[in-house]
Design a protein around this motif. Structure first.
Motif, short mmCIF file in Angstrom:
data_model
loop_
_atom_site.label_atom_id
_atom_site.label_comp_id
_atom_site.label_asym_id
_atom_site.label_seq_id
_atom_site.Cartn_x
_atom_site.Cartn_y
_atom_site.Cartn_z
N THR A 73 1.12 1.35 -8.67
CA THR A 73 1.50 1.68 -7.29
C THR A 73 2.01 3.11 -7.20
O THR A 73 1.64 3.85 -6.29
CB THR A 73 2.58 0.70 -6.77
OG1 THR A 73 2.05 -0.63 -6.83
CG2 THR A 73 2.98 1.03 -5.34
N ILE A 74 2.83 3.51 -8.15
CA ILE A 74 3.34 4.88 -8.17
C ILE A 74 2.18 5.87 -8.27
O ILE A 74 2.16 6.88 -7.56
CB ILE A 74 4.35 5.08 -9.31
CG1 ILE A 74 5.66 4.36 -8.97
CG2 ILE A 74 4.60 6.57 -9.58
CD1 ILE A 74 6.67 4.32 -10.10
N LYS A 75 1.22 5.57 -9.13
CA LYS A 75 0.08 6.48 -9.26
C LYS A 75 -0.70 6.59 -7.95
O LYS A 75 -1.26 7.65 -7.66
CB LYS A 75 -0.84 5.99 -10.39
CG LYS A 75 -0.25 6.25 -11.76
CD LYS A 75 -0.98 5.58 -12.89
CE LYS A 75 -2.41 5.97 -12.98
NZ LYS A 75 -3.11 5.37 -14.13
N GLN A 76 -0.71 5.54 -7.15
CA GLN A 76 -1.44 5.56 -5.88
C GLN A 76 -0.67 6.27 -4.78
O GLN A 76 -1.27 6.96 -3.96
CB GLN A 76 -1.75 4.14 -5.42
CG GLN A 76 -2.77 3.44 -6.26
CD GLN A 76 -2.94 1.98 -5.85
OE1 GLN A 76 -2.19 1.45 -5.05
NE2 GLN A 76 -3.93 1.33 -6.44
N VAL A 77 0.65 6.09 -4.72
CA VAL A 77 1.42 6.61 -3.58
C VAL A 77 2.08 7.95 -3.83
O VAL A 77 2.43 8.65 -2.88
CB VAL A 77 2.48 5.60 -3.09
CG1 VAL A 77 1.85 4.27 -2.75
CG2 VAL A 77 3.62 5.43 -4.08
N PHE A 114 16.77 3.58 -0.88
CA PHE A 114 15.44 3.70 -1.46
C PHE A 114 14.62 4.69 -0.65
O PHE A 114 14.04 5.62 -1.21
CB PHE A 114 14.76 2.32 -1.48
CG PHE A 114 13.44 2.29 -2.19
CD1 PHE A 114 13.38 1.94 -3.53
CD2 PHE A 114 12.26 2.60 -1.54
CE1 PHE A 114 12.17 1.89 -4.21
CE2 PHE A 114 11.04 2.56 -2.20
CZ PHE A 114 11.00 2.21 -3.54
N ALA A 115 14.59 4.49 0.66
CA ALA A 115 13.81 5.37 1.54
C ALA A 115 14.35 6.81 1.50
O ALA A 115 13.56 7.77 1.50
CB ALA A 115 13.82 4.84 2.96
N ASP A 128 6.77 0.98 1.87
CA ASP A 128 6.80 -0.47 1.74
C ASP A 128 6.16 -0.95 0.45
O ASP A 128 6.75 -1.77 -0.27
CB ASP A 128 6.12 -1.15 2.94
CG ASP A 128 6.94 -1.05 4.21
OD1 ASP A 128 8.16 -0.82 4.12
OD2 ASP A 128 6.35 -1.19 5.30
N ALA A 129 4.98 -0.46 0.15
CA ALA A 129 4.28 -0.87 -1.07
C ALA A 129 5.09 -0.48 -2.30
O ALA A 129 5.22 -1.27 -3.25
CB ALA A 129 2.89 -0.24 -1.13
N LEU A 130 5.67 0.70 -2.30
CA LEU A 130 6.46 1.16 -3.43
C LEU A 130 7.73 0.34 -3.57
O LEU A 130 8.11 -0.05 -4.68
CB LEU A 130 6.77 2.65 -3.27
CG LEU A 130 7.46 3.35 -4.43
CD1 LEU A 130 6.67 3.18 -5.71
CD2 LEU A 130 7.65 4.82 -4.11
N TYR A 131 8.38 0.03 -2.46
CA TYR A 131 9.61 -0.77 -2.50
C TYR A 131 9.32 -2.17 -3.04
O TYR A 131 10.03 -2.67 -3.90
CB TYR A 131 10.25 -0.85 -1.11
CG TYR A 131 11.54 -1.63 -1.09
CD1 TYR A 131 12.71 -1.08 -1.60
CD2 TYR A 131 11.60 -2.92 -0.59
CE1 TYR A 131 13.90 -1.79 -1.61
CE2 TYR A 131 12.77 -3.64 -0.58
CZ TYR A 131 13.93 -3.06 -1.09
OH TYR A 131 15.10 -3.78 -1.09
#
Length: 144
Positions: A73-77, A114-115, A128-131
């Motif tokens: 997910t980190i690699k994507q966002v 977080f945000a 949202d996806a990262l959280y």
């Protein structure tokens, strides 16, 4: 937020990033995540799947898959390549420091912190996806 407040906030952030933080100051969860990112980078460079090694470390295939899912997910966002140090290095990169802050916030279920840790860096639509991925991984890795 006014322009001067924003400028001061980002100047303080840049000053903090210029001083490398030490992995020895992390919680166990934060250390697990930073080391997982480093190991995943090594395995990716070697063309190997990191999940078996992570499963052995965490004694759980489910935890290993959750951590690997967070890495994916980190690699994507992430807006640029996520920078990691070698596993033996005590200093953290700015990306690793940010990851540690995200882990702390997710562990505390503090969505606002977080945000704020990634505000202006990662697009809001990707938070949202990262959280969710961070929360899932933090819930499954060993706490002690």
């Amino acid at each position: 937020m006014s322009a001067s407040d924003s400028t001061a906030r980002f100047a303080a952030l840049i000053d903090r990033m210029a001083r490398p933080q030490d992995v020895r100051g992390l919680s166990l969860s934060g250390l697990h995540m930073v080391m997982a990112m480093r190991l995943c980078a090594l395995f990716e460079n070697a063309g190997r799947d990191p999940v078996p090694d992570l499963a052995q470390r965490y004694r759980s295939v489910e935890a290993a898959c959750a951590v690997h899912g967070l890495v994916s997910t980190i690699k994507q966002v992430w807006p640029e390549p996520f920078m990691v140090n070698r596993p033996c290095c005590l200093a953290m990169t700015p990306d690793e420091t940010t990851l540690a802050a995200l882990v702390r916030s997710a562990k505390a279920a503090d969505r606002d912190a977080f945000a704020q840790a990634i505000a202006g860096f990662v697009r809001a639509g990707r938070h949202d996806a990262l959280y969710e991925a961070t929360l899932h991984a933090v819930a499954l890795i060993p706490a002690a």
